[in-house]
Design a protein around this motif. Structure first.
Motif, PDB file in Angstrom:
ATOM      1  N   MET A   1      25.208 -81.040 -96.565  1.00 21.68           N
ATOM      2  CA  MET A   1      24.231 -80.427 -97.824  1.00 21.68           C
ATOM      3  C   MET A   1      24.303 -78.985 -97.447  1.00 21.68           C
ATOM      4  N   ALA A   2      24.533 -78.033 -98.406  1.00 19.50           N
ATOM      5  CA  ALA A   2      24.705 -76.765 -98.179  1.00 19.50           C
ATOM      6  C   ALA A   2      23.217 -76.315 -97.738  1.00 19.50           C
ATOM      7  N   ILE A   3      23.163 -75.285 -97.059  1.00 19.10           N
ATOM      8  CA  ILE A   3      22.006 -74.801 -96.434  1.00 19.10           C
ATOM      9  C   ILE A   3      21.957 -72.990 -96.923  1.00 19.10           C
ATOM     10  N   THR A   4      20.846 -72.755 -97.153  1.00 17.93           N
ATOM     11  CA  THR A   4      20.610 -71.336 -97.612  1.00 17.93           C
ATOM     12  C   THR A   4      19.290 -70.781 -96.987  1.00 17.93           C
ATOM     13  N   ILE A   5      19.539 -69.700 -96.305  1.00 18.42           N
ATOM     14  CA  ILE A   5      18.402 -69.202 -95.758  1.00 18.42           C
ATOM     15  C   ILE A   5      17.883 -67.987 -96.348  1.00 18.42           C
ATOM     16  N   THR A   6      16.796 -67.339 -96.338  1.00 20.29           N
ATOM     17  CA  THR A   6      16.627 -65.715 -96.847  1.00 20.29           C
ATOM     18  C   THR A   6      16.430 -64.826 -95.463  1.00 20.29           C
ATOM     19  N   ALA A   7      16.801 -63.488 -95.933  1.00 20.82           N
ATOM     20  CA  ALA A   7      16.500 -62.320 -94.715  1.00 20.82           C
ATOM     21  C   ALA A   7      16.358 -61.237 -95.403  1.00 20.82           C
ATOM     22  N   PHE A   8      16.018 -60.306 -94.716  1.00 19.60           N
ATOM     23  CA  PHE A   8      15.689 -58.983 -95.029  1.00 19.60           C
ATOM     24  C   PHE A   8      16.893 -58.240 -95.720  1.00 19.60           C
ATOM     25  N   GLU A   9      16.694 -57.833 -96.966  1.00 18.81           N
ATOM     26  CA  GLU A   9      17.813 -56.736 -97.439  1.00 18.81           C
ATOM     27  C   GLU A   9      18.032 -55.524 -96.709  1.00 18.81           C
ATOM     28  N   ASN A  10      16.891 -55.128 -96.360  1.00 18.03           N
ATOM     29  CA  ASN A  10      16.776 -53.956 -95.437  1.00 18.03           C
ATOM     30  C   ASN A  10      15.987 -54.243 -94.165  1.00 18.03           C
ATOM     31  N   SER A  11      16.648 -54.803 -93.141  1.00 20.84           N
ATOM     32  CA  SER A  11      15.628 -55.042 -91.954  1.00 20.84           C
ATOM     33  C   SER A  11      15.144 -54.042 -91.423  1.00 20.84           C
ATOM     34  N   PRO A  12      13.979 -53.623 -91.062  1.00 19.38           N
ATOM     35  CA  PRO A  12      13.389 -52.359 -90.412  1.00 19.38           C
ATOM     36  C   PRO A  12      14.220 -52.090 -89.041  1.00 19.38           C
ATOM     37  N   ASP A  13      14.752 -53.021 -88.171  1.00 17.78           N
ATOM     38  CA  ASP A  13      15.436 -52.992 -87.220  1.00 17.78           C
ATOM     39  C   ASP A  13      16.750 -52.439 -87.376  1.00 17.78           C
TER      40      ASP A  13
ATOM     41  N   GLU B   1      16.559 -73.564 -97.349  1.00 17.81           N
ATOM     42  CA  GLU B   1      16.721 -74.510 -98.269  1.00 17.81           C
ATOM     43  C   GLU B   1      17.916 -75.494 -97.850  1.00 17.81           C
ATOM     44  N   GLU B   2      17.745 -76.729 -97.976  1.00 18.49           N
ATOM     45  CA  GLU B   2      18.734 -77.682 -97.844  1.00 18.49           C
ATOM     46  C   GLU B   2      18.638 -78.784 -98.858  1.00 18.49           C
ATOM     47  N   GLY B   3      19.503 -78.794 -99.780  1.00 19.62           N
ATOM     48  CA  GLY B   3      19.108 -79.862-101.131  1.00 19.62           C
ATOM     49  C   GLY B   3      17.926 -79.746-101.599  1.00 19.62           C
ATOM     50  N   ASP B   4      16.968 -80.633-101.848  1.00 18.56           N
ATOM     51  CA  ASP B   4      15.622 -80.496-102.353  1.00 18.56           C
ATOM     52  C   ASP B   4      14.489 -80.048-101.284  1.00 18.56           C
ATOM     53  N   LEU B   5      15.116 -79.738-100.130  1.00 15.01           N
ATOM     54  CA  LEU B   5      13.956 -79.570 -99.031  1.00 15.01           C
ATOM     55  C   LEU B   5      13.816 -78.011 -99.171  1.00 15.01           C
ATOM     56  N   ALA B   6      12.789 -77.441 -98.955  1.00 17.57           N
ATOM     57  CA  ALA B   6      12.386 -76.270 -98.732  1.00 17.57           C
ATOM     58  C   ALA B   6      11.430 -75.943 -97.618  1.00 17.57           C
TER      59      ALA B   6
END
Ligand code: GTB
Length: 222
Positions: free
Chosen positions: A1-13, A63-68
């Motif tokens: 199952m494909a996994i998608t995570i979110t992250a900062f577009e512009n990380s302060p570090d 996110e993994e399938g219908d699990l968030a």
């Protein structure tokens, strides 16, 4: 199952692996799972589509399938429960590793973050010079105790686990504070975590976002 995570577009570090998506990236790399990253701006994090994934409008999400999922402790735990390599098979050893995960998040991280946040929140107040050493000593109390327990061991409880992954990244939040350096065994512990191939891949992928961003900005300037 494909996994998608979110992250900062512009990380302060600037992508130095201090933002919490690093925990999820590292866990996924340890167990060898591929994943996609969706970058979000601070504004997008507070919009309904992101709030549906994360009620507090933060990163990372998973996110993994219908699990968030949200909350890095829960995400890393979920990955560790379903894939070999992050939690021991033995029931008691597993329970102890989970205990250490909670203690990294609930006992060690709070004074570290409190100290760091104090500068942004009250750094301009006339009494800040008195507050900072108090907050730093609260960090030292936990580091003394952690160093005592770790002793000369490589990892918190036997083999490397999700607990070490989280603890190492919690301790990394002290970067630049000049406190971790007072604890050679903890500095060596963090260095052992950073030396793991999976850590290096996760770090490189977070840094690549910032470098790509810098490249795009440079190209626009030219
Ligand atoms: N308890 C949650 C979890 O573990 O998942 C905390 C999540 C969290 O704090 N997310 C932060 C966030 O989304 C990013 S990691 N902040 C935006 C907001 O709240 O609006 C915290 C972080 C950010 C930046 C650095 N840095 O640049 O050094 C380090 C850590």
């Amino acid at each position: 199952m494909a996994i998608t995570i979110t992250a900062f577009e512009n990380s302060p570090d600037g992508g130095r692996g201090l933002a919490r998506d690093m925990r999820v990236r590292w866990a996924l790399e340890e167990v060898g799972l591929p994943y996609e990253v969706r970058l979000v701006s601070l504004k997008q994090m507070k919009e309904p589509s992101h709030l549906a994934l994360h009620p507090f409008g933060q990163i990372p999400t998973y996110e993994e399938g219908d699990l968030a999922l949200f909350e890095t402790g829960a995400i890393v735990f979920h990955i560790a429960q379903h894939h070999k390599g992050l939690l021991p098979e033995d029931e008691n050893a597993r329970a102890r590793a989970i205990t250490w995960m909670f203690s990294a998040l609930n006992t060690v991280e709070p004074p570290i973050v409190e100290r760091e946040q104090s500068r942004y929140l009250v750094g301009d107040r006339p009494w800040y010079g008195e507050l900072l050493p108090i907050l730093e000593d609260r960090v030292r109390v936990r580091l003394d105790q952690l160093a005592n327990r770790l002793g000369a061991s490589e990892w918190l409880d036997g083999t490397f686990s999700a607990a070490d992954l989280i603890m190492v990244l919690v301790l990394r939040r002290l970067e630049g504070a000049g406190i971790l350096e007072e604890y050679p065994s903890l500095s060596a512990y963090v260095a052992r975590g950073e030396a793991r191939p999976a850590y290096k891949r996760a770090f490189a992928s977070q840094l690549a976002v910032a470098n790509h961003d810098r490249g795009t900005k440079d190209a626009k300037r030219q």
